[in-house]
Scaffold this active site. Structure first.
Site, PDB file in Angstrom:
ATOM      1  N   HIS A 171       6.145 -29.829 -12.474  1.00 30.04           N
ATOM      2  CA  HIS A 171       7.468 -29.388 -13.359  1.00 30.04           C
ATOM      3  C   HIS A 171       7.322 -30.084 -14.647  1.00 30.04           C
ATOM      4  O   HIS A 171       7.266 -31.309 -15.068  1.00 30.04           O
ATOM      5  CB  HIS A 171       8.435 -30.101 -12.606  1.00 30.04           C
ATOM      6  CG  HIS A 171       8.576 -29.509 -11.134  1.00 30.04           C
ATOM      7  ND1 HIS A 171       9.578 -29.746  -9.987  1.00 30.04           N
ATOM      8  CD2 HIS A 171       8.006 -28.137 -10.628  1.00 30.04           C
ATOM      9  CE1 HIS A 171       9.551 -28.971  -9.108  1.00 30.04           C
ATOM     10  NE2 HIS A 171       8.559 -28.060  -9.250  1.00 30.04           N
ATOM     11  N   ASP A 189       6.635 -21.964 -11.230  1.00 30.04           N
ATOM     12  CA  ASP A 189       6.532 -21.924 -12.850  1.00 30.04           C
ATOM     13  C   ASP A 189       7.672 -21.012 -13.567  1.00 30.04           C
ATOM     14  O   ASP A 189       7.587 -20.562 -14.528  1.00 30.04           O
ATOM     15  CB  ASP A 189       5.131 -21.541 -13.661  1.00 30.04           C
ATOM     16  CG  ASP A 189       4.068 -22.082 -12.679  1.00 30.04           C
ATOM     17  OD1 ASP A 189       4.273 -23.604 -12.824  1.00 30.04           O
ATOM     18  OD2 ASP A 189       3.123 -21.548 -12.384  1.00 30.04           O
ATOM     19  N   GLN A 198       7.236 -24.701  -6.440  1.00 33.82           N
ATOM     20  CA  GLN A 198       6.545 -23.427  -6.353  1.00 33.82           C
ATOM     21  C   GLN A 198       7.594 -22.408  -6.071  1.00 33.82           C
ATOM     22  O   GLN A 198       8.697 -22.732  -6.514  1.00 33.82           O
ATOM     23  CB  GLN A 198       5.391 -23.458  -5.105  1.00 33.82           C
ATOM     24  CG  GLN A 198       4.454 -24.275  -5.562  1.00 33.82           C
ATOM     25  CD  GLN A 198       3.917 -25.175  -4.434  1.00 33.82           C
ATOM     26  OE1 GLN A 198       4.682 -25.490  -3.348  1.00 33.82           O
ATOM     27  NE2 GLN A 198       2.896 -25.871  -4.693  1.00 33.82           N
ATOM     28  N   ARG A 220      -5.025 -23.544 -15.955  1.00 34.89           N
ATOM     29  CA  ARG A 220      -5.459 -22.036 -16.052  1.00 34.89           C
ATOM     30  C   ARG A 220      -4.774 -21.104 -16.583  1.00 34.89           C
ATOM     31  O   ARG A 220      -3.347 -21.268 -16.768  1.00 34.89           O
ATOM     32  CB  ARG A 220      -5.715 -21.715 -14.606  1.00 34.89           C
ATOM     33  CG  ARG A 220      -6.529 -22.488 -13.661  1.00 34.89           C
ATOM     34  CD  ARG A 220      -6.980 -22.015 -12.338  1.00 34.89           C
ATOM     35  NE  ARG A 220      -5.718 -22.629 -11.482  1.00 34.89           N
ATOM     36  CZ  ARG A 220      -5.402 -22.264 -10.250  1.00 34.89           C
ATOM     37  NH1 ARG A 220      -6.134 -21.245  -9.693  1.00 34.89           N
ATOM     38  NH2 ARG A 220      -4.210 -22.644  -9.721  1.00 34.89           N
ATOM     39  N   THR A 266       0.447 -20.804  -0.742  1.00 27.05           N
ATOM     40  CA  THR A 266       0.242 -22.272  -0.600  1.00 27.05           C
ATOM     41  C   THR A 266       0.616 -22.795   0.886  1.00 27.05           C
ATOM     42  O   THR A 266       0.658 -21.748   1.655  1.00 27.05           O
ATOM     43  CB  THR A 266       1.221 -22.997  -1.502  1.00 27.05           C
ATOM     44  OG1 THR A 266       0.800 -24.437  -1.812  1.00 27.05           O
ATOM     45  CG2 THR A 266       2.583 -23.253  -1.027  1.00 27.05           C
TER      46      THR A 266
HETATM   47  P1  IMP Z   1      -2.720 -24.496  -3.358  1.00 24.88           P
HETATM   48  O1  IMP Z   1      -1.216 -24.826  -3.272  1.00 24.88           O
HETATM   49  O2  IMP Z   1      -3.286 -25.552  -4.335  1.00 24.88           O
HETATM   50  O3  IMP Z   1      -3.437 -24.753  -1.912  1.00 24.88           O
HETATM   51  O4  IMP Z   1      -2.809 -23.074  -3.879  1.00 24.88           O
HETATM   52  C1  IMP Z   1      -2.626 -21.925  -3.286  1.00 24.88           C
HETATM   53  C2  IMP Z   1      -1.959 -20.869  -4.386  1.00 24.88           C
HETATM   54  O5  IMP Z   1      -0.739 -21.337  -4.731  1.00 24.88           O
HETATM   55  C3  IMP Z   1      -2.800 -20.721  -5.459  1.00 24.88           C
HETATM   56  O6  IMP Z   1      -2.616 -19.251  -5.904  1.00 24.88           O
HETATM   57  C4  IMP Z   1      -2.091 -21.658  -6.812  1.00 24.88           C
HETATM   58  O7  IMP Z   1      -2.539 -21.376  -7.719  1.00 24.88           O
HETATM   59  C5  IMP Z   1      -0.743 -21.689  -6.282  1.00 24.88           C
HETATM   60  N1  IMP Z   1       0.185 -22.816  -6.661  1.00 24.88           N
HETATM   61  C6  IMP Z   1       0.088 -23.981  -6.042  1.00 24.88           C
HETATM   62  N2  IMP Z   1       1.020 -24.690  -6.690  1.00 24.88           N
HETATM   63  C7  IMP Z   1       1.472 -24.028  -7.658  1.00 24.88           C
HETATM   64  C8  IMP Z   1       2.517 -24.185  -8.823  1.00 24.88           C
HETATM   65  O8  IMP Z   1       3.018 -25.198  -8.771  1.00 24.88           O
HETATM   66  N3  IMP Z   1       2.809 -23.220  -9.711  1.00 24.88           N
HETATM   67  C9  IMP Z   1       2.014 -21.911  -9.516  1.00 24.88           C
HETATM   68  N4  IMP Z   1       1.338 -21.686  -8.605  1.00 24.88           N
HETATM   69  C10 IMP Z   1       0.936 -22.741  -7.751  1.00 24.88           C
HETATM   70 MG    MG Z   2       4.664 -25.569 -12.306  1.00 25.92          MG
END
Ligand code: IMP
Ligand code: MG
Length: 332
Positions: free
Chosen positions: A42, A13, A174, A251, A189
């Site tokens: 994005h 982000d 990310q 969120r 992630t």
């Molecule tokens: P997951 O990728 O859904 O397994 O989440 C694992 C961690 O990565 C969590 O803290 C999510 O909030 C974070 N996360 C995954 N994708 C993004 C993104 O695109 N932006 C910000 N945080 C992300």
């Molecule tokens: Mg984003």
């Protein structure tokens, strides 16, 4: 800039979508390859409309740009088809036949896991989908009839584009501190998010890359759990104009001031050659919409100078507002 990688410097982000859409238009991008998965959104403003893209590469804003999804990516078929319809890119998008497919069961497994819930995952199921890939039992794009017309050999196509002198951008998702290897493990992630991994997912070797553009926001945000150095309260974030909600999940994003220490580490691990600093107007409101570096306030210029001194990488792009063109391009 024949081959550029765009990576995130913090926890995602950072505004990569904005930088990618600017480059797509400004540099006449020929090919844009997306990596990562559906968990990342994005945000792109184009012709007065806001897009939160989980699958379609940000280069779509340039109508003549070929859009690709790499072999290392995870494709959510329903989301892919929805975004293809929304952006009208059906005739120019390709999916690598070996990209993994993320299914509904992966999302259910993600949401049912107390451990993953504790990490604050997005719930899309990317972790369980990657697990299946590692076990060699995952479905890939060529197994899905709805994807048949989009199948491509992304690595071959991208390397051939480079051979013929075309302009290619590898789009990361990310940020470095969400990297499975280099991030704040286990609060990360399910993939490496660094520039090298972006190349690997696309199928482009490190010697072919000309620029690694690392994107920082002028303050730091993160969603989900895990450490965030210098974190401020939500009330304070609202007061400072830094409060954001996630484009994907809605969120609240947690926030903290810009960290030079994290910035140095991210610049090193990504091998950054150029930096982008977005949302400068959120920290220095007097800079809103400024498009010439010299017109920034003294404090804002000092901040940008310090980012360069601490990371030893030039800040080539400065974002001063939501529009793709609210941007200072300092490249020579
Ligand atoms: P997951 O990728 O859904 O397994 O989440 C694992 C961690 O990565 C969590 O803290 C999510 O909030 C974070 N996360 C995954 N994708 C993004 C993104 O695109 N932006 C910000 N945080 C992300
Ligand atoms: Mg984003």
């Amino acid at each position: 800039m024949p081959c550029a990688v765009v990576a995130g410097g913090f926890w995602g982000d950072e505004g990569k979508g904005k930088i990618i859409s600017y480059l797509a238009l400004k540099d006449g991008l020929d090919v844009c390859v997306r990596t990562g998965s559906v968990n990342a959104a994005h945000t792109i403003w184009f012709e007065g409309k806001r897009y939160a893209l989980h699958m379609v590469p940000g280069g779509f804003v340039n109508g003549s740009c070929r859009l690709l999804i790499g072999a290392g990516a995870n494709v959510h078929v329903a989301q892919f088809l929805k975004e293809v319809a929304e952006t009208g890119v059906g005739g120019r998008i390709g999916v690598d036949s070996q990209a993994s497919v993320i299914e509904e069961k992966h999302s259910s497994q993600d949401k049912a896991s107390e451990f993953l819930k504790g990490l604050g995952t997005t719930g899309w199921g990317v972790g369980p989908a990657v697990e299946e890939r590692v076990r060699r039992t995952a479905k890939v794009a060529r197994d899905v009839p709805e994807l048949k017309r989009y199948l491509a050999d992304v690595a071959v196509e991208t390397n051939e584009a480079l051979d013929s002198g075309k302009t290619v951008l590898l789009e990361g998702t990310q940020g470095l501190f969400l990297s499975l290897f280099h991030g704040s493990y286990p609060f990360v992630t399910s993939r490496d998010t660094s520039a090298s991994a972006i190349c690997s997912e696309a199928g482009v070797g490190p010697t072919r890359v000309d620029e690694v553009i690392l994107v920082f926001k002028s303050f730091v945000t993160r969603v989900g759990t895990g450490p965030l150095p210098g974190e401020i309260s939500k009330d304070e974030a609202v007061k400072r104009g830094w409060f954001e909600t996630a484009a994907g999940t809605g969120r609240d994003r947690r926030s903290a001031p810009f960290s030079f220490e994290l910035g140095r580490k991210a610049a090193a691990i990504n091998g950054a050659t150029q930096l982008a600093v977005t949302k400068l107007d959120c920290v220095f409101p007097e800079c809103s919409g400024v498009r010439v570096f010299e017109d920034l306030s003294v404090e804002a210029k000092q901040f940008i100078d310090r980012v360069e001194v601490e990371t030893k990488v030039p800040v080539c792009f400065v974002g001063t507002g939501p529009d793709a063109l609210d941007l200072i391009d300092r490249r020579k």
